[in-house]
Write a protein that holds these residues in place. Structure first.
Motif, PDB file in Angstrom:
ATOM      1  N   ALA A 100       0.906  -1.738  -0.043  1.00 45.91           N
ATOM      2  CA  ALA A 100       0.032   0.390  -0.119  1.00 45.91           C
ATOM      3  C   ALA A 100       1.243   0.963   0.167  1.00 45.91           C
ATOM      4  O   ALA A 100       0.709   2.256  -0.212  1.00 45.91           O
ATOM      5  N   ASP A 101       2.151   1.363   1.005  1.00 42.17           N
ATOM      6  CA  ASP A 101       2.651   2.537   0.786  1.00 42.17           C
ATOM      7  C   ASP A 101       3.317   2.997  -0.587  1.00 42.17           C
ATOM      8  O   ASP A 101       3.568   3.837  -0.876  1.00 42.17           O
ATOM      9  N   ARG A 102       3.167   2.165  -2.013  1.00 36.54           N
ATOM     10  CA  ARG A 102       3.550   2.476  -2.498  1.00 36.54           C
ATOM     11  C   ARG A 102       2.560   2.766  -4.018  1.00 36.54           C
ATOM     12  O   ARG A 102       3.249   3.662  -5.014  1.00 36.54           O
ATOM     13  N   ILE A 103       1.201   3.765  -3.045  1.00 37.20           N
ATOM     14  CA  ILE A 103       0.195   4.285  -3.634  1.00 37.20           C
ATOM     15  C   ILE A 103      -0.233   5.051  -2.918  1.00 37.20           C
ATOM     16  O   ILE A 103      -1.593   5.589  -3.564  1.00 37.20           O
ATOM     17  N   GLY A 104       0.828   5.845  -1.665  1.00 29.85           N
ATOM     18  CA  GLY A 104       0.361   6.954  -0.551  1.00 29.85           C
ATOM     19  C   GLY A 104      -0.801   6.593   0.354  1.00 29.85           C
ATOM     20  O   GLY A 104      -0.662   6.853   1.425  1.00 29.85           O
ATOM     21  N   PHE A 187      -9.251   8.661   1.415  1.00 29.55           N
ATOM     22  CA  PHE A 187      -7.647   8.669   0.981  1.00 29.55           C
ATOM     23  C   PHE A 187      -6.582   9.275   2.003  1.00 29.55           C
ATOM     24  O   PHE A 187      -5.529   9.036   3.456  1.00 29.55           O
ATOM     25  N   LYS A 188      -7.177  10.857   2.741  1.00 27.17           N
ATOM     26  CA  LYS A 188      -7.085  11.564   3.691  1.00 27.17           C
ATOM     27  C   LYS A 188      -7.226  10.709   5.072  1.00 27.17           C
ATOM     28  O   LYS A 188      -5.923  11.171   5.862  1.00 27.17           O
ATOM     29  N   ALA A 189      -7.920   9.732   4.908  1.00 24.12           N
ATOM     30  CA  ALA A 189      -8.237   9.151   6.690  1.00 24.12           C
ATOM     31  C   ALA A 189      -7.330   7.237   6.659  1.00 24.12           C
ATOM     32  O   ALA A 189      -7.508   7.255   7.297  1.00 24.12           O
ATOM     33  N   GLY A 190      -6.495   7.025   5.065  1.00 27.37           N
ATOM     34  CA  GLY A 190      -5.622   6.555   4.945  1.00 27.37           C
ATOM     35  C   GLY A 190      -7.030   4.614   5.097  1.00 27.37           C
ATOM     36  O   GLY A 190      -6.444   4.004   6.119  1.00 27.37           O
ATOM     37  N   ALA A 191      -8.168   5.329   4.471  1.00 30.42           N
ATOM     38  CA  ALA A 191      -9.330   4.404   4.338  1.00 30.42           C
ATOM     39  C   ALA A 191      -9.040   3.684   3.050  1.00 30.42           C
ATOM     40  O   ALA A 191      -9.117   4.388   1.723  1.00 30.42           O
ATOM     41  N   MET A 192      -9.929   1.952   2.992  1.00 32.84           N
ATOM     42  CA  MET A 192     -10.551   1.883   1.529  1.00 32.84           C
ATOM     43  C   MET A 192     -10.982   1.572   1.744  1.00 32.84           C
ATOM     44  O   MET A 192     -12.241   0.083   2.430  1.00 32.84           O
ATOM     45  N   ASP A 193     -12.388   1.525   0.841  1.00 29.57           N
ATOM     46  CA  ASP A 193     -13.416   0.828   0.778  1.00 29.57           C
ATOM     47  C   ASP A 193     -13.531  -0.531   0.360  1.00 29.57           C
ATOM     48  O   ASP A 193     -12.278  -0.732  -0.040  1.00 29.57           O
ATOM     49  N   PHE A 194     -14.347  -1.274  -0.171  1.00 32.74           N
ATOM     50  CA  PHE A 194     -14.385  -2.405   0.053  1.00 32.74           C
ATOM     51  C   PHE A 194     -13.863  -2.447  -2.154  1.00 32.74           C
ATOM     52  O   PHE A 194     -13.114  -3.328  -2.578  1.00 32.74           O
ATOM     53  N   VAL A 201      -5.230  -2.471  -6.779  1.00 28.01           N
ATOM     54  CA  VAL A 201      -4.191  -3.260  -7.154  1.00 28.01           C
ATOM     55  C   VAL A 201      -4.262  -3.038  -8.722  1.00 28.01           C
ATOM     56  O   VAL A 201      -3.446  -3.145  -9.096  1.00 28.01           O
ATOM     57  N   VAL A 202      -5.181  -2.543  -9.568  1.00 28.79           N
ATOM     58  CA  VAL A 202      -4.961  -2.616 -10.565  1.00 28.79           C
ATOM     59  C   VAL A 202      -4.221  -1.407 -10.644  1.00 28.79           C
ATOM     60  O   VAL A 202      -3.439  -1.146 -11.574  1.00 28.79           O
ATOM     61  N   ARG A 203      -4.517  -0.069 -10.057  1.00 27.08           N
ATOM     62  CA  ARG A 203      -3.996   1.219  -9.315  1.00 27.08           C
ATOM     63  C   ARG A 203      -2.248   0.634  -9.622  1.00 27.08           C
ATOM     64  O   ARG A 203      -0.867   1.304 -10.465  1.00 27.08           O
ATOM     65  N   LEU A 204      -2.102   0.115  -8.270  1.00 26.78           N
ATOM     66  CA  LEU A 204      -0.363  -0.351  -8.144  1.00 26.78           C
ATOM     67  C   LEU A 204      -0.127  -1.348  -9.431  1.00 26.78           C
ATOM     68  O   LEU A 204       1.498  -1.153  -9.089  1.00 26.78           O
TER      69      LEU A 204
END
Length: 336
Positions: A100-104, A187-194, A201-204
């Motif tokens: 995850a750190d690779r995409i912020g 993103f600012k909350a460091g959260a992802m939804d389902f 993963v596509v972004r990564l």
């Protein structure tokens, strides 16, 4: 392993023992697709494929548990536990914890459930002073989910006049703004939804080819259940992971697709064949669950489906009882 293979019919055996190359198994209802997937994984392991290099994706945790239990019965618990097996979301959440750190995002990112998303969207609607009767948070959440599952980013949304016009026609011209605020706040909350568990993963993989290559080399054999219910994000991940070795086996049946409302796209099967032009296609048509009378009626109904692959289910169980048509007087009569 031989005693298990002897339990398969000819059509089931072929995809079970094909070790290399892409494959589509068109599996009719009750045709033993779970057995094929289970035995195929066990067979690969019997051919000295490390379970750590096998990725098996299902649509429910229950299906994953049942399949893993069956595999453990064949090859043993110690081997089966090393399989990468689970739902799309659970497997890729695990990968994102590492990357995850690779995409912020932080590695300990929060996963928002439906209630978390609803609360955030409701807050955004209130902050933007929008009419909550027009901007119902559940409908907005569903719309945002469909965008993500179709890989439509906020930027892509604002570059698509048709989408914006459709939302304006539905009297929700500010939907794009809600989408933008929602993504930014998560993103600012460091959260992802389902949905983010797939989209990110596509972004990564797109942003970091070296990471994609790492997982392509790790997952030397990929198997996916219920492929007719995959959305565009899931399909994109599968095609990316399988691009190196092409050892991808998908099992599905367009006649059993029921999740279009959640973004399922039947065109994924066609895209799979386009991506892997040499794919073997196997049809499982022998049904072990119903009588021939039931199957004949079912075949007559589903033959009218648009865009389906021809397939006539049959059984050796005999004709069975005739179908009865019953006209219920009301819902209570029907229930009784």
């Amino acid at each position: 392993m031989e005693k298990y293979l002897s339990q398969l019919n000819e059509a089931q055996l072929a995809p079970t023992i094909q070790k290399e190359g892409p494959m589509i198994v068109i599996a009719g209802a009750g045709s033993g697709k779970t057995r094929v997937l289970t035995f195929r994984i066990a067979y690969l392991m019997s051919q000295n494929i490390d379970p750590f290099n096998i990725l098996a994706l299902t649509f429910t945790n229950k299906a994953a548990r049942e399949m893993k239990s069956r595999i453990a019965h064949i090859v043993g618990d110690s081997e089966a536990k090393n399989l990468w097996m689970g739902t799309f979301h659970s497997v890729f959440a695990k990968i994102l914890r590492f990357e995850a750190d690779r995409i912020g995002y932080p590695s300990n990112f929060t996963i928002y459930d439906t209630q978390d998303s609803d609360r955030l969207i409701s807050a955004i609607i209130k902050e933007l002073r929008l009419d909550k009767d027009l901007y119902k948070f559940k409908q907005i959440r569903s719309r945002i989910s469909s965008y993500k599952n179709s890989l439509i980013t906020v930027k892509a949304y604002f570059q698509n006049p048709e989408l914006m016009e459709a939302d304006a026609a539905a009297r929700r011209p500010q939907l794009g703004e809600i989408y933008k605020h929602y993504v930014d706040r998560c993103f600012k909350a460091g959260a992802m939804d389902f949905d983010d568990l797939l989209v990110n993963v596509v972004r990564l993989f797109e942003a970091h080819p070296e990471v994609l290559r790492q997982y392509q080399e790790r997952f030397q054999h990929i198997l996916i259940d219920e492929y007719q219910d995959t959305n565009q994000a899931q399909n994109r991940i599968v095609l990316m992971l399988g691009a190196l070795h092409h050892n991808v086996c998908v099992v599905g049946d367009s006649d059993q697709s029921i999740y279009k409302f959640r973004g399922a796209d039947l065109r994924n099967i066609d895209q799979f064949e386009s991506a892997f032009g040499e794919a073997t296609v196997v049809v499982l048509a022998q049904n072990y669950r119903s009588t021939q009378t039931i199957l004949t009626a079912a075949n007559a109904v589903i033959s009218q489906n648009v865009g389906r692959r021809p397939k006539d289910l049959w059984t050796s169980a005999g004709d069975g009882e005739r179908i009865v048509r019953y006209f219920a007087e009301n819902e209570y009569d029907e229930a009784a």
